[in-house]
Design a protein around this motif. Structure first.
Motif, PDB file in Angstrom:
ATOM      1  N   VAL A   1      44.577  12.528 -18.019  1.00 50.63           N
ATOM      2  CA  VAL A   1      44.390  12.723 -19.455  1.00 50.63           C
ATOM      3  C   VAL A   1      45.758  13.118 -20.021  1.00 50.63           C
ATOM      4  N   ALA A   2      46.191  12.418 -21.077  1.00 47.18           N
ATOM      5  CA  ALA A   2      47.482  12.737 -21.704  1.00 47.18           C
ATOM      6  C   ALA A   2      47.244  13.395 -23.060  1.00 47.18           C
ATOM      7  N   PHE A   3      48.121  14.332 -23.391  1.00 49.94           N
ATOM      8  CA  PHE A   3      48.035  15.090 -24.647  1.00 49.94           C
ATOM      9  C   PHE A   3      49.206  14.691 -25.539  1.00 49.94           C
ATOM     10  N   VAL A   4      48.942  14.535 -26.831  1.00 47.15           N
ATOM     11  CA  VAL A   4      50.018  14.311 -27.800  1.00 47.15           C
ATOM     12  C   VAL A   4      50.009  15.513 -28.747  1.00 47.15           C
ATOM     13  N   LEU A   5      51.173  16.130 -28.893  1.00 46.69           N
ATOM     14  CA  LEU A   5      51.247  17.408 -29.626  1.00 46.69           C
ATOM     15  C   LEU A   5      51.558  17.228 -31.108  1.00 46.69           C
ATOM     16  N   LYS A   6      50.912  18.046 -31.925  1.00 50.75           N
ATOM     17  CA  LYS A   6      51.250  18.071 -33.359  1.00 50.75           C
ATOM     18  C   LYS A   6      52.153  19.269 -33.673  1.00 50.75           C
ATOM     19  N   LYS A   7      52.224  20.229 -32.744  1.00 51.15           N
ATOM     20  CA  LYS A   7      53.088  21.410 -32.933  1.00 51.15           C
ATOM     21  C   LYS A   7      53.855  21.646 -31.643  1.00 51.15           C
ATOM     22  N   GLU A   8      54.982  22.303 -31.738  1.00 54.67           N
ATOM     23  CA  GLU A   8      55.740  22.599 -30.514  1.00 54.67           C
ATOM     24  C   GLU A   8      54.991  23.626 -29.663  1.00 54.67           C
ATOM     25  N   LEU A   9      55.284  23.615 -28.376  1.00 52.27           N
ATOM     26  CA  LEU A   9      54.727  24.619 -27.459  1.00 52.27           C
ATOM     27  C   LEU A   9      55.873  25.263 -26.692  1.00 52.27           C
ATOM     28  N   ARG A  10      55.864  26.593 -26.671  1.00 50.14           N
ATOM     29  CA  ARG A  10      56.903  27.336 -25.958  1.00 50.14           C
ATOM     30  C   ARG A  10      56.267  28.384 -25.067  1.00 50.14           C
ATOM     31  N   GLY A  11      56.807  28.578 -23.879  1.00 46.95           N
ATOM     32  CA  GLY A  11      56.421  29.683 -23.026  1.00 46.95           C
ATOM     33  C   GLY A  11      57.486  30.755 -23.128  1.00 46.95           C
ATOM     34  N   PRO A  12      57.411  31.819 -22.341  1.00 43.39           N
ATOM     35  CA  PRO A  12      56.357  32.078 -21.360  1.00 43.39           C
ATOM     36  C   PRO A  12      55.070  32.530 -22.039  1.00 43.39           C
ATOM     37  N   GLY A  13      54.014  32.598 -21.230  1.00 43.10           N
ATOM     38  CA  GLY A  13      52.744  33.116 -21.729  1.00 43.10           C
ATOM     39  C   GLY A  13      51.925  32.071 -22.460  1.00 43.10           C
ATOM     40  N   CYS A  14      52.284  30.793 -22.327  1.00 43.48           N
ATOM     41  CA  CYS A  14      51.489  29.740 -22.986  1.00 43.48           C
ATOM     42  C   CYS A  14      50.104  29.697 -22.323  1.00 43.48           C
ATOM     43  N   SER A  15      49.052  29.638 -23.135  1.00 44.28           N
ATOM     44  CA  SER A  15      47.685  29.667 -22.606  1.00 44.28           C
ATOM     45  C   SER A  15      46.957  28.363 -22.955  1.00 44.28           C
ATOM     46  N   ARG A  16      45.784  28.207 -22.350  1.00 48.56           N
ATOM     47  CA  ARG A  16      44.916  27.060 -22.627  1.00 48.56           C
ATOM     48  C   ARG A  16      44.633  26.955 -24.147  1.00 48.56           C
ATOM     49  N   GLU A  17      44.404  28.109 -24.792  1.00 46.65           N
ATOM     50  CA  GLU A  17      44.103  28.135 -26.235  1.00 46.65           C
ATOM     51  C   GLU A  17      45.321  27.651 -27.038  1.00 46.65           C
ATOM     52  N   ASP A  18      46.516  28.077 -26.622  1.00 51.46           N
ATOM     53  CA  ASP A  18      47.735  27.631 -27.314  1.00 51.46           C
ATOM     54  C   ASP A  18      47.848  26.109 -27.228  1.00 51.46           C
ATOM     55  N   VAL A  19      47.524  25.573 -26.041  1.00 52.28           N
ATOM     56  CA  VAL A  19      47.636  24.115 -25.839  1.00 52.28           C
ATOM     57  C   VAL A  19      46.664  23.397 -26.773  1.00 52.28           C
ATOM     58  N   LEU A  20      45.431  23.873 -26.827  1.00 49.93           N
ATOM     59  CA  LEU A  20      44.433  23.211 -27.685  1.00 49.93           C
ATOM     60  C   LEU A  20      44.861  23.266 -29.151  1.00 49.93           C
ATOM     61  N   ALA A  21      45.419  24.415 -29.571  1.00 44.81           N
ATOM     62  CA  ALA A  21      45.818  24.565 -30.979  1.00 44.81           C
ATOM     63  C   ALA A  21      46.993  23.644 -31.322  1.00 44.81           C
ATOM     64  N   ALA A  22      47.821  23.318 -30.328  1.00 46.11           N
ATOM     65  CA  ALA A  22      49.009  22.481 -30.598  1.00 46.11           C
ATOM     66  C   ALA A  22      48.734  20.995 -30.394  1.00 46.11           C
ATOM     67  N   THR A  23      47.536  20.654 -29.877  1.00 42.46           N
ATOM     68  CA  THR A  23      47.254  19.248 -29.529  1.00 42.46           C
ATOM     69  C   THR A  23      46.789  18.465 -30.747  1.00 42.46           C
ATOM     70  N   ASP A  24      47.417  17.309 -30.966  1.00 40.39           N
ATOM     71  CA  ASP A  24      46.972  16.419 -32.036  1.00 40.39           C
ATOM     72  C   ASP A  24      45.770  15.617 -31.517  1.00 40.39           C
ATOM     73  N   TYR A  25      45.961  14.920 -30.388  1.00 38.81           N
ATOM     74  CA  TYR A  25      44.861  14.147 -29.803  1.00 38.81           C
ATOM     75  C   TYR A  25      45.134  13.941 -28.311  1.00 38.81           C
ATOM     76  N   VAL A  26      44.114  13.467 -27.597  1.00 40.59           N
ATOM     77  CA  VAL A  26      44.285  13.122 -26.177  1.00 40.59           C
ATOM     78  C   VAL A  26      44.040  11.617 -26.015  1.00 40.59           C
ATOM     79  N   VAL A  27      44.674  11.046 -25.009  1.00 41.21           N
ATOM     80  CA  VAL A  27      44.474   9.621 -24.687  1.00 41.21           C
ATOM     81  C   VAL A  27      44.365   9.482 -23.174  1.00 41.21           C
ATOM     82  N   PRO A  28      43.661   8.449 -22.701  1.00 42.02           N
ATOM     83  CA  PRO A  28      43.632   8.209 -21.265  1.00 42.02           C
ATOM     84  C   PRO A  28      44.926   7.527 -20.818  1.00 42.02           C
ATOM     85  N   ALA A  29      45.344   7.820 -19.616  1.00 42.60           N
ATOM     86  CA  ALA A  29      46.599   7.238 -19.110  1.00 42.60           C
ATOM     87  C   ALA A  29      46.487   6.974 -17.613  1.00 42.60           C
ATOM     88  N   VAL A  30      47.300   6.022 -17.164  1.00 46.30           N
ATOM     89  CA  VAL A  30      47.471   5.799 -15.721  1.00 46.30           C
ATOM     90  C   VAL A  30      48.933   6.055 -15.410  1.00 46.30           C
TER      91      VAL A  30
END
Ligand code: 0L1
Ligand code: MG
Length: 267
Positions: free
Chosen positions: A114-143
């Motif tokens: 599963v690939a994620f395309v971001l609408k907002k930047e993501l920075r660590g440390p301390g990045c969480s699952r919730e941060d990822v969901l909030a920054a995700t624009d959409y997901v697409v299937p990938a090989v």
């Protein structure tokens, strides 16, 4: 990460040239730890960063990143115990339904992600699952088409990381969906080769939830003073095991809710 460096700058450049030669001219090389047994994972990332710097200097465009070795099955298959990350460039992308050449690859294998395309930047440390969901624009299937450059698949994590996590090609396709419309933990996927089912799995195989793999990736990037800018394309790791492909093979990855991604392999 820098604290665990053991290689001198000239060794990093030397190993990078070795990996770059194997990747660009498609030949197998012995794992790097045969010559540098004390090489650490941090050394592997130093070689990978040098490779990224060189490719960008040659005009390749960084389009995103990938998490690798993110399922227990994959870690066991490869004999490692922590995931890895690698970078993705425009030269690795292939269109859906295209013919993918194998003469410029060493040991090509395919895996469904599963690939994620971001609408907002993501920075660590301390990045969480919730941060990822909030920054995700959409997901697409990938090989992902991975291609370890190491002879006989004999490697360790430091060598794999230096080889950019075996990154080689990737194909994104199917249907783009908003992450909040899906249960990203239970998406099923079936991988078919020449009409036969060769692997299957559910997205929770990736660290329990694919967003965990993206958070892990962001936190590793932070150790290298890097981050994911908005617009990044990020692959979360193989749901299925990697399946070897050769010229003449037709591959279809069918994802629940996300449609399918197809390609064929040629000489
Ligand atoms: O994408 C990945 O899971 C990286 C795999 C690295 C090792 C291999 O070549 O199988
Ligand atoms: Mg992968």
């Amino acid at each position: 990460m820098k604290a665990n460096l053991t290689l001198a700058r000239e060794d990093i450049v030397r190993l990078c040239e070795r990996v770059e030669g194997a990747q660009t001219r498609a030949y197998a090389i012995p794992k790097l730890t045969d010559e540098y047994p004390a090489m650490t994972i941090a050394d592997g990332y130093a070689v990978q960063s040098e490779l990224r710097r060189r490719f960008i200097a040659q005009g390749h465009r960084l389009v995103g990143w990938k998490a690798g070795l993110t399922s227990k099955a994959k870690m066991q298959q490869m004999g490692v115990d922590v995931p890895s990350i690698g970078f993705l460039t425009d030269r690795m992308a292939r269109p859906e339904n295209s013919a993918i050449s194998t003469c410029d690859l060493v040991h090509p294998r395919v895996e469904c992600e599963v690939a994620f395309v971001l609408k907002k930047e993501l920075r660590g440390p301390g990045c969480s699952r919730e941060d990822v969901l909030a920054a995700t624009d959409y997901v697409v299937p990938a090989v992902e088409i991975i291609d370890s450059r190491f002879s006989g698949f004999k490697f360790d994590l430091a060598s794999v990381v230096a080889d950019n996590g075996s990154s080689a090609r990737f194909v994104a396709g199917g249907r783009a969906r908003y992450a909040e419309e899906l249960d990203l933990r239970t998406l099923g996927v079936v991988l078919e080769k020449n009409g036969e089912m060769v692997a299957m799995g559910a997205s929770g195989a990736v660290l329990g939830h694919p967003t965990e793999a993206i958070a892990m990736l962001v936190n590793i990037l932070a150790e290298m003073d890097e981050h994911l800018p908005a617009g990044s394309f990020v692959m979360s790791g193989g749901i299925t095991e990697a399946v070897a492909v050769k010229p003449g093979d037709n591959v279809v990855a069918r994802f629940q809710e996300l449609g399918s991604v197809s390609m064929r392999f040629v000489e």
